[in-house]
Scaffold this motif. Structure first.
Motif, mmCIF file in Angstrom:
data_model
loop_
_atom_site.group_PDB
_atom_site.id
_atom_site.type_symbol
_atom_site.label_atom_id
_atom_site.label_comp_id
_atom_site.label_asym_id
_atom_site.label_seq_id
_atom_site.Cartn_x
_atom_site.Cartn_y
_atom_site.Cartn_z
ATOM 1 N N ASP A 176 0.807 -1.215 0.000
ATOM 2 C CA ASP A 176 0.000 0.000 0.000
ATOM 3 C C ASP A 176 0.842 1.268 0.000
ATOM 4 N N SER A 177 2.101 1.133 0.351
ATOM 5 C CA SER A 177 2.946 2.309 0.538
ATOM 6 C C SER A 177 3.105 3.094 -0.767
ATOM 7 N N ALA A 178 3.142 4.427 -0.616
ATOM 8 C CA ALA A 178 3.404 5.262 -1.794
ATOM 9 C C ALA A 178 4.813 5.034 -2.308
ATOM 10 N N ASP A 179 5.735 4.738 -1.418
ATOM 11 C CA ASP A 179 7.141 4.539 -1.795
ATOM 12 C C ASP A 179 7.654 3.254 -1.148
ATOM 13 N N PRO A 180 7.256 2.088 -1.670
ATOM 14 C CA PRO A 180 7.665 0.832 -1.033
ATOM 15 C C PRO A 180 9.174 0.633 -1.030
ATOM 16 N N ALA A 181 9.858 1.054 -2.088
ATOM 17 C CA ALA A 181 11.314 0.922 -2.121
ATOM 18 C C ALA A 181 11.942 1.793 -1.042
ATOM 19 N N GLY A 182 11.448 3.036 -0.914
ATOM 20 C CA GLY A 182 11.965 3.922 0.122
ATOM 21 C C GLY A 182 11.676 3.408 1.517
ATOM 22 N N LEU A 183 10.497 2.815 1.709
ATOM 23 C CA LEU A 183 10.148 2.260 3.007
ATOM 24 C C LEU A 183 11.055 1.086 3.353
ATOM 25 N N LEU A 184 11.345 0.228 2.377
ATOM 26 C CA LEU A 184 12.258 -0.890 2.626
ATOM 27 C C LEU A 184 13.647 -0.389 3.013
ATOM 28 N N ARG A 185 14.117 0.664 2.353
ATOM 29 C CA ARG A 185 15.429 1.225 2.715
ATOM 30 C C ARG A 185 15.402 1.794 4.130
ATOM 31 N N MET A 199 13.233 -6.320 -4.470
ATOM 32 C CA MET A 199 13.246 -5.004 -3.848
ATOM 33 C C MET A 199 14.019 -5.026 -2.532
ATOM 34 N N ALA A 200 13.885 -6.110 -1.766
ATOM 35 C CA ALA A 200 14.583 -6.196 -0.485
ATOM 36 C C ALA A 200 16.088 -6.268 -0.680
ATOM 37 N N LEU A 201 16.534 -7.057 -1.634
ATOM 38 C CA LEU A 201 17.972 -7.145 -1.899
ATOM 39 C C LEU A 201 18.508 -5.805 -2.368
ATOM 40 N N GLU A 202 17.739 -5.108 -3.189
ATOM 41 C CA GLU A 202 18.158 -3.787 -3.651
ATOM 42 C C GLU A 202 18.233 -2.800 -2.486
ATOM 43 N N ALA A 203 17.379 -2.962 -1.488
ATOM 44 C CA ALA A 203 17.388 -2.076 -0.320
ATOM 45 C C ALA A 203 18.527 -2.398 0.641
ATOM 46 N N GLY A 204 19.218 -3.533 0.424
ATOM 47 C CA GLY A 204 20.363 -3.863 1.252
ATOM 48 C C GLY A 204 20.206 -5.063 2.152
ATOM 49 N N PHE A 205 19.038 -5.698 2.153
ATOM 50 C CA PHE A 205 18.857 -6.892 2.968
ATOM 51 C C PHE A 205 19.674 -8.048 2.381
ATOM 52 N N ALA A 206 20.199 -8.876 3.276
ATOM 53 C CA ALA A 206 21.024 -9.994 2.826
ATOM 54 C C ALA A 206 20.214 -11.265 2.617
ATOM 55 N N GLU A 207 19.120 -11.399 3.376
ATOM 56 C CA GLU A 207 18.350 -12.647 3.316
ATOM 57 C C GLU A 207 16.859 -12.362 3.447
ATOM 58 N N VAL A 208 16.085 -13.064 2.638
ATOM 59 C CA VAL A 208 14.626 -13.009 2.714
ATOM 60 C C VAL A 208 14.133 -14.444 2.863
ATOM 61 N N ARG A 209 13.506 -14.745 3.968
ATOM 62 C CA ARG A 209 13.010 -16.104 4.211
ATOM 63 C C ARG A 209 11.503 -16.093 4.309
ATOM 64 N N ARG A 210 10.875 -16.871 3.454
ATOM 65 C CA ARG A 210 9.427 -17.012 3.528
ATOM 66 C C ARG A 210 9.090 -18.139 4.489
ATOM 67 N N LEU A 211 8.253 -17.841 5.460
ATOM 68 C CA LEU A 211 7.893 -18.840 6.459
ATOM 69 C C LEU A 211 6.918 -19.857 5.875
ATOM 70 N N PRO A 212 6.983 -21.109 6.353
ATOM 71 C CA PRO A 212 6.061 -22.142 5.867
ATOM 72 C C PRO A 212 4.678 -21.994 6.498
ATOM 73 N N VAL A 213 4.001 -20.920 6.134
ATOM 74 C CA VAL A 213 2.672 -20.621 6.670
ATOM 75 C C VAL A 213 1.634 -20.927 5.597
#
Length: 357
Positions: A255-264, A331-345
């Motif tokens: 929903d964010s107007a700037d999701p990339a900026g919010l991730l950073r 987008m997360a990797l571009e923002a600088g995060f090293a790991e994104v793990r999706r939970l088994p939900v």
């Protein structure tokens, strides 16, 4: 009987589908009345009633109630006993229609969302012409309440008992005592549940919508955690008052107007060992794969709220289905995060992710 060779059969089949959709729309319209006026809850708690008895119990107009009862019986939501003239709610319908915030409750998810956007409908038509958005404020307090009711089961039944055990590092940090920030906190239910479960934490909620901050502050006070939870009117994409051990967003990022900026901003607001918990829509990477009943619901929600609210702020306008797993990872990797793990939900509506630096 129509011939299968005269070309009208497919049109008639589609006409039947549209009529079925219209039948459902009428059932939801009537059910929304029962939900907002507490009629389902009354029938569940006080038992069967004639229209006169229901009017006496609820202090509502008998003639309107008579029409509503007949309509809900016609739709199969209620039953009618011709001998006693009473309408009843089957026991199997109670969790779906009358148990607020329950795991099967669908009042907020469908009745509220399907009937609370009338005020913004003409603004949405104009947005189609102009390409602009519809300001969040135009949706009013009822839409905010609908969102609060819709998300409540996540926090009441999923957050602490289901999701957190799948994130042992996050849970351990919370148990010891963590600085926690919920971005787009709404009326504060997530932070209040965390504060109740983890008494050593210091928690702050951020939201751009002032009425939400006011409601969240009062909710925290009533829950007895106002000394450890505070709420501030703040745009998370502009930066967070970190550093934090845990940052969360619940159905906010798309929903964010700037999701990339919010991730950073979230990345920069975390401590080196911190974790970002992101709950967002469970959708396919390709639009042609978001089909059928759930796809219809998601795109309907997107047009009703998610897309126009983002565009109103000159934003990215991802829409409800705009943040599938593949896009979030990129987008997360571009923002600088090293790991994104999706939970088994196993959740038809949400994906739950744990992101780390």
């Amino acid at each position: 009987m129509t011939s299968q060779t005269d070309g009208t059969a497919p049109a008639e089949e589609f006409m039947d589908k549209v009529f079925g959709d219209y039948v459902g729309a009428n059932a939801i319209f009537m059910a929304a009345i029962g939900d907002r006026l507490g009629l389902f809850k009354d029938l569940a708690a006080a038992g069967p009633a004639t229209s006169v008895e229901l009017a006496e119990r609820t202090r509502l107009a008998e003639r309107y109630l008579r029409e509503w009862l007949d309509g809900m019986a016609a739709a199969g939501y209620l039953t009618f006993d011709a001998n006693g003239g009473r309408y009843a709610m089957p026991a199997d319908h109670v969790p779906v229609l009358a148990e607020e915030s329950g795991t099967m409750f669908m009042g907020a998810a469908f009745f509220d969302y399907s009937t609370k956007f009338g005020e913004s409908f003409h603004a949405l038509l104009e947005a189609f012409r102009s390409g602009e958005g519809v300001r969040q404020e135009l949706y009013g307090q009822e839409a905010a309440e609908a969102i609060e009711r819709f998300t409540a089961p996540w926090f009441e039944h999923q957050l602490v008992p289901v999701w957190l055990p799948l994130m042992p590092e996050v849970r351990t940090t919370l148990e010891v005592g963590a600085r926690v920030c919920d971005v787009g906190c709404g009326q504060g239910r997530a932070l209040i549940k965390l504060a109740q479960a983890f008494p050593h934490c210091e928690l702050v909620g951020l939201d751009r919508y002032e009425p939400a901050i006011q409601a969240a502050t009062e909710n925290a006070r009533q829950a007895g955690v106002g000394d450890r939870v505070r709420f501030e009117m703040h745009d998370g994409a502009a930066g967070l008052p970190g550093p934090f051990d845990v940052i969360t967003t619940f159905d906010v990022l798309h929903d964010s107007a700037d999701p990339a900026g919010l991730l950073r901003a979230i990345h920069d607001g975390l401590k080196p060992s911190g974790r970002y918990v992101c709950v967002d829509i469970n959708c396919a990477d390709r639009s042609q794969d978001n089909v059928g009943p759930m796809g219809t619901v998601l795109y309907g929600l997107s047009l009703a709220y998610c897309l126009p609210v983002s565009l109103a702020r000159g934003g990215a306008g991802l829409g409800t289905c705009g943040l599938p797993e593949g896009r979030l990872r990129a987008m997360a990797l571009e923002a600088g995060f090293a790991e994104v793990r999706r939970l088994p939900v196993d959740d038809p509506f949400n994906n739950v992710y744990e992101l780390s630096l």
